[in-house]
Scaffold this motif. Structure first.
Motif, PDB file in Angstrom:
ATOM      1  N   SER A   1       0.809  -1.219   0.000  1.00  8.04           N
ATOM      2  CA  SER A   1       0.000   0.000   0.000  1.00  8.04           C
ATOM      3  C   SER A   1       0.844   1.271   0.000  1.00  8.04           C
ATOM      4  N   ALA A   2       2.109   1.145   0.374  1.00  9.97           N
ATOM      5  CA  ALA A   2       2.984   2.318   0.336  1.00  9.97           C
ATOM      6  C   ALA A   2       3.106   2.874  -1.072  1.00  9.97           C
ATOM      7  N   TYR A   3       2.822   2.040  -2.073  1.00  5.10           N
ATOM      8  CA  TYR A   3       2.902   2.469  -3.473  1.00  5.10           C
ATOM      9  C   TYR A   3       1.526   2.576  -4.124  1.00  5.10           C
TER      10      TYR A   3
ATOM     11  N   TRP B   1       8.803  -6.501  -9.274  1.00  2.00           N
ATOM     12  CA  TRP B   1      10.221  -6.613  -8.962  1.00  2.00           C
ATOM     13  C   TRP B   1      10.455  -7.538  -7.773  1.00  2.00           C
ATOM     14  N   ARG B   2       9.528  -7.555  -6.812  1.00  3.22           N
ATOM     15  CA  ARG B   2       9.661  -8.503  -5.713  1.00  3.22           C
ATOM     16  C   ARG B   2       9.372  -9.932  -6.166  1.00  3.22           C
TER      17      ARG B   2
ATOM     18  N   LYS C   1       6.393   8.736  -4.449  1.00  2.00           N
ATOM     19  CA  LYS C   1       6.476   7.289  -4.641  1.00  2.00           C
ATOM     20  C   LYS C   1       7.501   6.935  -5.718  1.00  2.00           C
ATOM     21  N   GLU C   2       7.607   7.773  -6.716  1.00  2.00           N
ATOM     22  CA  GLU C   2       8.629   7.558  -7.749  1.00  2.00           C
ATOM     23  C   GLU C   2      10.020   7.611  -7.124  1.00  2.00           C
ATOM     24  N   ALA C   3      10.239   8.577  -6.268  1.00  2.00           N
ATOM     25  CA  ALA C   3      11.540   8.703  -5.599  1.00  2.00           C
ATOM     26  C   ALA C   3      11.786   7.511  -4.678  1.00  2.00           C
TER      27      ALA C   3
ATOM     28  N   ARG D   1      14.842   4.817  -4.809  1.00  2.00           N
ATOM     29  CA  ARG D   1      15.684   4.632  -3.624  1.00  2.00           C
ATOM     30  C   ARG D   1      15.735   3.160  -3.198  1.00  2.00           C
ATOM     31  N   GLU D   2      14.602   2.461  -3.283  1.00  2.00           N
ATOM     32  CA  GLU D   2      14.547   1.082  -2.819  1.00  2.00           C
ATOM     33  C   GLU D   2      15.089   0.086  -3.845  1.00  2.00           C
ATOM     34  N   TYR D   3      15.004   0.446  -5.120  1.00  2.00           N
ATOM     35  CA  TYR D   3      15.456  -0.467  -6.173  1.00  2.00           C
ATOM     36  C   TYR D   3      16.365   0.280  -7.150  1.00  2.00           C
ATOM     37  N   PRO D   4      17.499   0.773  -6.695  1.00  2.00           N
ATOM     38  CA  PRO D   4      18.331   1.640  -7.541  1.00  2.00           C
ATOM     39  C   PRO D   4      18.811   0.980  -8.827  1.00  2.00           C
TER      40      PRO D   4
END
Length: 223
Positions: free
Chosen positions: A132-134, A145-146, A175-177, A181-184
């Motif tokens: 839900s964060a996204y 990706w997960r 959310k884009e940022a 950040r989480e999947y560079p």
């Protein structure tokens, strides 16, 4: 609330459609009924209190088939869509993304557009489902990706979904940022280099720039 407008004692595929009471979903269900696969179920998650991630997760949890297909209430699946979903998710493949045509187009760049996804149900649950964060922006990409970390994922050009209208989602810079950040590595490989121009055009289009250009271009076109 989860409703099942189509049920099966032993479905090959469970189709999950997140929606809200204000949106019509009858047309997409009717299109599914006209498909070539006979044994399938449809789960319409119709709850305005749930975000799209919660709705998808609820549908996946309630599904009874090993294969879950995801689409949206404003899509129109071609007759062969479910058959292709069933065949594409074979062997050890855990997630398949497909081609999208219409108001939105997609050709498979590892971004996992949520209106045309097929997943192994148990793997999707083990991955934690959608976050839900996204919700509302990049939730499908982040989920895909997960899923890649859980097993083979691929693109199937013949698994086609028609998205007649323009997408309802709006760009969320925060959310884009966060995704970057989480999947560079994946962000840099898939979103930045090959789709930079496309992202600029998408950004302009979502903010009405190209609509304004068209209004000027075609003003008085019948005179």
């Amino acid at each position: 609330m989860i409703r099942k407008p189509r049920t099966s004692a032993d479905p090959d595929v469970s189709v999950v459609i997140p929606t809200v009471p204000a949106n019509d979903h009858d047309a997409v269900v009717d299109a599914l009924r006209e498909g070539t696969v006979e044994e399938f179920e449809v789960l319409v998650v119709d709850d305005a209190d749930l975000d799209i991630c919660e709705a998808r997760n609820a549908g996946i949890e309630a599904a009874t088939a090993d294969i879950v297909a995801l689409t949206d209430d404003d899509c129109r699946p071609p007759p062969e869509w479910l058959a292709r979903v069933r065949d594409a998710l074979a062997g050890d493949v855990v997630c398949v993304e497909g081609r999208v045509e219409g108001g939105r187009t997609y050709r498979g760049t590892g971004l996992y557009v949520g209106c045309n996804l097929a997943v192994d149900r148990e793997t999707a649950l083990a991955a934690g489902g959608f976050r839900s964060a996204y919700a509302g922006w990049r939730d499908d990409t982040e989920f895909g990706w997960r899923m890649e970390d859980r097993g083979p994922c691929r693109y199937d050009n013949e698994m086609v979904m028609v998205h007649p209208d323009l997408p309802r989602a709006s760009i969320d810079d925060e959310k884009e940022a966060r995704l970057r950040r989480e999947y560079p590595r994946r962000y840099e490989e898939r979103i930045v280099p090959d789709t930079a121009l496309g992202r600029v055009n998408d950004w302009l289009w979502r903010r009405g720039f190209w609509d304004a250009v068209d209004r000027v271009r075609y003003a008085g076109g019948n005179s």
